[in-house]
Design a protein around this motif. Structure first.
Motif, short mmCIF file in Angstrom:
data_model
loop_
_atom_site.label_atom_id
_atom_site.label_comp_id
_atom_site.label_asym_id
_atom_site.label_seq_id
_atom_site.Cartn_x
_atom_site.Cartn_y
_atom_site.Cartn_z
N GLU A 173 -11.19 14.81 0.24
CA GLU A 173 -10.63 15.27 1.53
C GLU A 173 -9.26 15.86 1.36
O GLU A 173 -8.49 15.50 0.60
CB GLU A 173 -10.84 14.39 2.80
CG GLU A 173 -9.76 13.17 2.52
CD GLU A 173 -9.76 12.29 3.81
OE1 GLU A 173 -9.82 12.52 4.84
OE2 GLU A 173 -9.44 10.96 3.57
N LEU A 179 -5.54 16.38 3.12
CA LEU A 179 -4.62 16.10 4.31
C LEU A 179 -3.57 16.88 4.39
O LEU A 179 -2.82 17.16 3.55
CB LEU A 179 -4.43 14.51 4.26
CG LEU A 179 -5.37 13.66 4.05
CD1 LEU A 179 -5.16 12.35 3.82
CD2 LEU A 179 -6.30 13.77 5.40
N ARG A 228 -3.93 10.44 8.93
CA ARG A 228 -5.38 10.64 9.28
C ARG A 228 -5.51 9.97 10.58
O ARG A 228 -5.33 8.83 11.04
CB ARG A 228 -6.19 10.11 8.15
CG ARG A 228 -7.91 10.07 8.67
CD ARG A 228 -8.80 9.37 7.62
NE ARG A 228 -8.68 9.57 6.36
CZ ARG A 228 -8.07 8.90 5.34
NH1 ARG A 228 -7.80 7.68 5.82
NH2 ARG A 228 -8.09 9.11 3.89
N LYS A 229 -6.04 11.01 11.76
CA LYS A 229 -6.21 10.44 13.21
C LYS A 229 -5.11 9.99 13.58
O LYS A 229 -5.06 8.81 14.13
CB LYS A 229 -7.40 9.60 13.08
CG LYS A 229 -8.78 10.14 12.73
CD LYS A 229 -10.14 9.23 12.92
CE LYS A 229 -11.29 10.12 12.57
NZ LYS A 229 -12.32 9.25 12.78
N VAL A 243 -9.27 19.49 6.79
CA VAL A 243 -8.94 18.53 7.78
C VAL A 243 -9.05 19.03 9.04
O VAL A 243 -8.75 20.21 9.51
CB VAL A 243 -7.59 18.21 7.34
CG1 VAL A 243 -6.55 19.02 8.00
CG2 VAL A 243 -7.41 16.68 8.59
#
Length: 220
Positions: free
Chosen positions: A24, A26, A45-46, A104
């Motif tokens: 992934e 970011l 992340r989030k 992302v």
């Protein structure tokens, strides 16, 4: 390419290995530069900062003049502050790469106007929808309009900067069909002819939105 061409505030991505061996990417940003180190914003992340250890090897991905470049480096220190940063060894060179990536994405509602592109070359009526999430590669589109897989559409993504993004796209998957009147269908949409400047604008929107949520104590 010489890394010295990259300046402060350049957007970049940190490549992370997931548990299933997938990768992934970011969002981050180059906050400071000196002779030996890059200071890059700690990835999130989030809406939550990701813990990364000193000595950890990472790969940095960035775009420069329409070409994607990568460099491997090592985290030498971390610095807390208004914008927490990772201090990494400054790479000497960046290598051009060509790879399909998983962008992302964040969960956010953005108005979308779209038209169906019909088989005869005509365009359908103007329709309305909203994003369930968005990335620089595609979005989750919520709409009452019935569509099939591979349906081509022309979209206008109404980013909050009052300068819409226009591109063609298509339905990759149908995630949910409306079960009752007044509810929305859910479609996974992939952009087709979006240019890299438009991708950068979406990427910057995601980066800024995550920082804004962090300041307000909001998570996705």
């Amino acid at each position: 390419m010489k890394a010295n061409l990259i300046k402060v505030n350049h957007l970049l991505e940190i490549e992370m290995e997931k548990n299933n061996n997938e990768k992934e990417y970011l969002p981050s940003r180059l906050e400071e530069i000196n002779d030996n180190y890059w200071y890059i914003s700690m990835p999130m992340r989030k809406g939550v900062y990701i813990t990364m250890r000193v000595g950890q090897k990472i790969r940095i991905i960035l775009r420069y003049k329409k070409t994607m470049f990568a460099a491997s480096t090592v985290i030498t220190a971390r610095r807390r502050g208004h914008i927490p940063v990772l201090i990494v060894n400054k790479p000497e060179n960046l290598t051009a790469i060509n790879q399909k990536r998983t962008y992302v994405r964040i969960s956010v509602a953005i108005p979308v106007a779209f038209r169906l592109l019909l088989a005869d070359g005509e365009k359908g009526e103007l329709l309305q929808g909203v994003t369930g999430d968005i990335s620089a590669g595609g979005m989750l589109l919520l709409s009452s309009q019935d569509m099939e897989k591979d349906q081509k559409i022309e979209v206008e993504i109404k980013l909050p900067d009052n300068d819409s993004i226009f591109c063609q796209a298509h339905v990759v998957r149908i995630l949910d069909k409306a079960s009752e009147e007044g509810s929305n269908n859910k479609y996974a949409i992939e952009y087709d002819d979006i240019n890299e400047g438009q991708r950068d604008r979406i990427f910057r929107f995601i980066f800024d939105k995550q920082r804004d949520w962090l300041r307000k104590g909001v998570t996705e």
